[in-house]
Design a protein around this motif. Structure first.
Motif, PDB file in Angstrom:
ATOM      1  N   ILE A   1       6.573   7.961  12.358  1.00  0.00           N
ATOM      2  CA  ILE A   1       6.927   6.558  12.103  1.00  0.00           C
ATOM      3  C   ILE A   1       6.614   6.186  10.656  1.00  0.00           C
ATOM      4  O   ILE A   1       7.441   5.603   9.966  1.00  0.00           O
ATOM      5  CB  ILE A   1       6.176   5.640  13.078  1.00  0.00           C
ATOM      6  CG1 ILE A   1       6.574   5.971  14.525  1.00  0.00           C
ATOM      7  CG2 ILE A   1       6.458   4.175  12.766  1.00  0.00           C
ATOM      8  CD1 ILE A   1       5.741   5.258  15.567  1.00  0.00           C
ATOM      9  N   PHE A   2       5.416   6.553  10.194  1.00  0.00           N
ATOM     10  CA  PHE A   2       5.086   6.295   8.792  1.00  0.00           C
ATOM     11  C   PHE A   2       4.039   7.286   8.309  1.00  0.00           C
ATOM     12  O   PHE A   2       2.976   7.428   8.918  1.00  0.00           O
ATOM     13  CB  PHE A   2       4.568   4.872   8.585  1.00  0.00           C
ATOM     14  CG  PHE A   2       4.279   4.573   7.142  1.00  0.00           C
ATOM     15  CD1 PHE A   2       5.313   4.414   6.237  1.00  0.00           C
ATOM     16  CD2 PHE A   2       2.971   4.461   6.674  1.00  0.00           C
ATOM     17  CE1 PHE A   2       5.058   4.153   4.889  1.00  0.00           C
ATOM     18  CE2 PHE A   2       2.706   4.206   5.343  1.00  0.00           C
ATOM     19  CZ  PHE A   2       3.751   4.046   4.443  1.00  0.00           C
TER      20      PHE A   2
ATOM     21  N   ARG B   1       5.730  -3.414  10.247  1.00  0.00           N
ATOM     22  CA  ARG B   1       7.159  -3.720  10.146  1.00  0.00           C
ATOM     23  C   ARG B   1       8.007  -2.589  10.721  1.00  0.00           C
ATOM     24  O   ARG B   1       8.959  -2.843  11.469  1.00  0.00           O
ATOM     25  CB  ARG B   1       7.525  -3.975   8.683  1.00  0.00           C
ATOM     26  CG  ARG B   1       8.987  -4.390   8.491  1.00  0.00           C
ATOM     27  CD  ARG B   1       9.223  -4.906   7.090  1.00  0.00           C
ATOM     28  NE  ARG B   1       8.954  -3.903   6.067  1.00  0.00           N
ATOM     29  CZ  ARG B   1       7.940  -3.964   5.219  1.00  0.00           C
ATOM     30  NH1 ARG B   1       7.072  -4.964   5.273  1.00  0.00           N
ATOM     31  NH2 ARG B   1       7.772  -3.022   4.309  1.00  0.00           N
ATOM     32  N   ARG B   2       7.645  -1.356  10.425  1.00  0.00           N
ATOM     33  CA  ARG B   2       8.415  -0.211  10.926  1.00  0.00           C
ATOM     34  C   ARG B   2       8.299  -0.099  12.448  1.00  0.00           C
ATOM     35  O   ARG B   2       9.277   0.203  13.138  1.00  0.00           O
ATOM     36  CB  ARG B   2       7.946   1.077  10.248  1.00  0.00           C
ATOM     37  CG  ARG B   2       8.281   1.148   8.769  1.00  0.00           C
ATOM     38  CD  ARG B   2       7.808   2.453   8.156  1.00  0.00           C
ATOM     39  NE  ARG B   2       8.560   3.585   8.664  1.00  0.00           N
ATOM     40  CZ  ARG B   2       9.730   3.995   8.178  1.00  0.00           C
ATOM     41  NH1 ARG B   2      10.306   3.328   7.182  1.00  0.00           N
ATOM     42  NH2 ARG B   2      10.329   5.044   8.677  1.00  0.00           N
TER      43      ARG B   2
ATOM     44  N   ARG C   1      10.378  -2.806  14.171  1.00  0.00           N
ATOM     45  CA  ARG C   1      11.820  -2.584  14.035  1.00  0.00           C
ATOM     46  C   ARG C   1      12.288  -1.282  14.682  1.00  0.00           C
ATOM     47  O   ARG C   1      13.487  -1.000  14.697  1.00  0.00           O
ATOM     48  CB  ARG C   1      12.200  -2.575  12.554  1.00  0.00           C
ATOM     49  CG  ARG C   1      12.024  -3.911  11.850  1.00  0.00           C
ATOM     50  CD  ARG C   1      12.375  -3.789  10.381  1.00  0.00           C
ATOM     51  NE  ARG C   1      12.242  -5.079   9.682  1.00  0.00           N
ATOM     52  CZ  ARG C   1      12.438  -5.237   8.378  1.00  0.00           C
ATOM     53  NH1 ARG C   1      12.786  -4.182   7.630  1.00  0.00           N
ATOM     54  NH2 ARG C   1      12.297  -6.422   7.821  1.00  0.00           N
TER      55      ARG C   1
ATOM     56  N   GLN D   1      11.665   1.729  13.492  1.00  0.00           N
ATOM     57  CA  GLN D   1      12.055   2.656  12.428  1.00  0.00           C
ATOM     58  C   GLN D   1      11.166   3.897  12.437  1.00  0.00           C
ATOM     59  O   GLN D   1       9.991   3.833  12.804  1.00  0.00           O
ATOM     60  CB  GLN D   1      11.956   1.966  11.066  1.00  0.00           C
ATOM     61  CG  GLN D   1      12.925   0.813  10.887  1.00  0.00           C
ATOM     62  CD  GLN D   1      12.715   0.109   9.560  1.00  0.00           C
ATOM     63  OE1 GLN D   1      11.596  -0.256   9.197  1.00  0.00           O
ATOM     64  NE2 GLN D   1      13.793  -0.097   8.817  1.00  0.00           N
TER      65      GLN D   1
ATOM     66  N   TYR E   1      10.859   8.158  10.368  1.00  0.00           N
ATOM     67  CA  TYR E   1      11.399   9.150   9.444  1.00  0.00           C
ATOM     68  C   TYR E   1      12.155  10.233  10.200  1.00  0.00           C
ATOM     69  O   TYR E   1      13.187  10.709   9.760  1.00  0.00           O
ATOM     70  CB  TYR E   1      10.275   9.775   8.614  1.00  0.00           C
ATOM     71  CG  TYR E   1       9.631   8.810   7.651  1.00  0.00           C
ATOM     72  CD1 TYR E   1      10.401   8.088   6.751  1.00  0.00           C
ATOM     73  CD2 TYR E   1       8.264   8.614   7.632  1.00  0.00           C
ATOM     74  CE1 TYR E   1       9.817   7.205   5.857  1.00  0.00           C
ATOM     75  CE2 TYR E   1       7.670   7.731   6.750  1.00  0.00           C
ATOM     76  CZ  TYR E   1       8.452   7.031   5.867  1.00  0.00           C
ATOM     77  OH  TYR E   1       7.881   6.141   4.987  1.00  0.00           O
TER      78      TYR E   1
END
Length: 220
Positions: A41-42, A138-139, A142, A144, A146
């Motif tokens: 994710i991040f 935020r990711r 949403r 989101q 990688y």
């Protein structure tokens, strides 16, 4: 800075490294699998993720599955040899290398991952915990990532969202359950000699507490 992430999926396979022929899953998600999922994710070189707790939100259920896999792997040494000789194969033929392997999977899984990150010496001057925390939240909100987060194996994708509240423990997981030795993570201190690390895993009311790397509970 910490997060609480709810993840779930139809199937999961957190392979026990001692099982060489057939794939057998641990009873619950391992800390290394949780770290890999969060990093999907991040991730940033200026930060490092640490898993604190994994909450098991559904009863532990198993199923058997026989899958087609390839028995060989591609590696840099093979590619380098082919390039130097000017001939050879730089691919795997699934028809020639295929084999069937049985797997003991987990089905209908759901976890809440509690993790935090710390800054590393690779952070840029403009990087700071607040900045990363905002990006992460935020990711997650949403959806989101990688690359597709997965539950142990890439063919078992994971769904995720923020965990606003702690779900109740399944009745059958109340009390203490000894899971035996579990893979904590891999030690990449020496890239030429990567070593596995283990710890004695116990579920307490459905919660797997993950010890810190420098604690006496982690064994090399």
């Amino acid at each position: 800075m910490s997060i609480r992430l709810r993840v779930w999926g139809d199937y999961a396979l957190f392979s026990r490294p001692e099982m060489k022929v057939e794939r057998v899953s641990y009873d619950v998600m391992t800390p290394s699998a949780a770290r890999g999922l969060v990093e999907a994710i991040f991730w940033h070189p200026g930060m490092q993720w640490y898993i604190e707790r994994i909450r098991v939100c559904k009863p532990i259920r198993y199923m058997n599955l026989r899958r087609n896999e390839v028995k060989a792997t591609l590696n840099a040494n093979t590619a380098r040899t082919v390039m130097n000789r000017g001939k050879g194969q730089l691919y795997l033929s699934a028809r020639d290398e295929i084999q069937q392997r049985a797997s003991l999977l987990l089905r209908d899984v759901e976890y809440v991952i509690e993790a935090h990150f710390e800054m590393t010496d690779k952070a840029a001057p403009s990087d700071n915990p607040g900045k990363f925390q905002d990006i992460i939240k935020r990711r997650i909100s949403r959806g989101q990532f990688y690359h597709q987060p997965y539950l142990g194996c890439r063919e078992f994708p994971a769904q995720f969202r923020p965990s606003e509240e702690i779900p109740p423990c399944p009745p059958e997981l109340l009390g203490e359950k000894d899971l035996g030795f579990m893979l904590w993570d891999l030690d990449y201190t020496d890239p030429q000699n990567i070593q596995p690390l283990f710890f004695r895993a116990k579920l307490n009311d459905g919660v797997l507490s993950v010890p810190a790397r420098d604690s006496r509970e982690v064994y090399g």
